[in-house]
Design an enzyme around this catalytic site. Sequence first.
Site, PDB file in Angstrom:
ATOM      1  CE1 TYR A  75      15.452   0.536  -0.263  1.00  0.00           C
ATOM      2  CE2 TYR A  75      15.308   2.356  -1.826  1.00  0.00           C
ATOM      3  CZ  TYR A  75      15.716   1.077  -1.514  1.00  0.00           C
ATOM      4  OH  TYR A  75      16.400   0.342  -2.451  1.00  0.00           O
ATOM      5  CB  SER A 108      11.822   0.346  -1.054  1.00  0.00           C
ATOM      6  OG  SER A 108      10.465   0.717  -0.908  1.00  0.00           O
ATOM      7  CG  HIS A 137       1.664  -0.015  -1.271  1.00  0.00           C
ATOM      8  ND1 HIS A 137       2.999   0.282  -1.382  1.00  0.00           N
ATOM      9  CD2 HIS A 137       1.596  -1.337  -0.965  1.00  0.00           C
ATOM     10  CE1 HIS A 137       3.710  -0.812  -1.140  1.00  0.00           C
ATOM     11  NE2 HIS A 137       2.881  -1.804  -0.888  1.00  0.00           N
TER      12      HIS A 137
END
Length: 268
Positions: A42, A11, A186
């Site tokens: 998302y 995303s 991340h």
Amino acid sequence: MDNRPIGIFDSGVGGLTVMREVMEQLPYENIIYLGDTARIPYGSKSDQTIKKYANQCSSFLMSKDVKTIVIACNTASSIALENVQNNFDLPVLGVIDPGARSAAQTTENKKIGVIGTIATINSNAYQQKIMEYLHDAEVIGIPCPLFVPIVEEGWEYSNIAELTAEKYLDELIEHEVDTLVLGCTHYPILRYTIRKVVGQNVKLVNPAFETSRDLKKLLEENNMLNEHFGKARYEYYASDAPERLRRIGGNFLKKEIDNLYEIAIDKL
């Protein structure tokens, strides 16, 4: 042998941590990366919409003649993986199953922590998948929403990151988990700070690494590896704000991002 590129989509920019692992484990493979930055995040969308977006991203990668697709997004992996697998005639991998399987194999006391976005934790995707592999596991999911902006600001080694990690991870420490799944793309960027907070005895599971290992195995078993051992080609596409992907993504990949293109959202 198959010299076509591997397709990866997310995303946004987080999926570049998956791409980095693929680049390290499969250094001769060409890769096309799509960050659907116009429609991030998302996690706040309905299941129906996430499936639609995942299929559109997959269609774009198919138009680039990829040989396999990796859904690097945890949210899309938890909700749309099976749908994409059914709609496209090529191997499609997600990040949740490899991470969950590794966690189940790694733990010794059967106490496993999972950290991720609110959407990923609320989906129970990791929790359920871990329980499939280890029925009597105790799985504790903790959403850590501030980790994403901290990483995107480049503050992963800061006091802010450490204090935030202490706040989020205190419950997992109290539960004496011995294994922790980094359930957001991340979070591997925060590995140093997270390890500092939870201690050396807690094993960190990086689904990006495990997914890349599964991808390598799949390509080897199906004779789909690139037979040309020259310099791999990488292409990047963003559906909005490509310069942001270049700036943040360069930190994720630890390399300059070239061959970056913006694509119109209605083309997905």
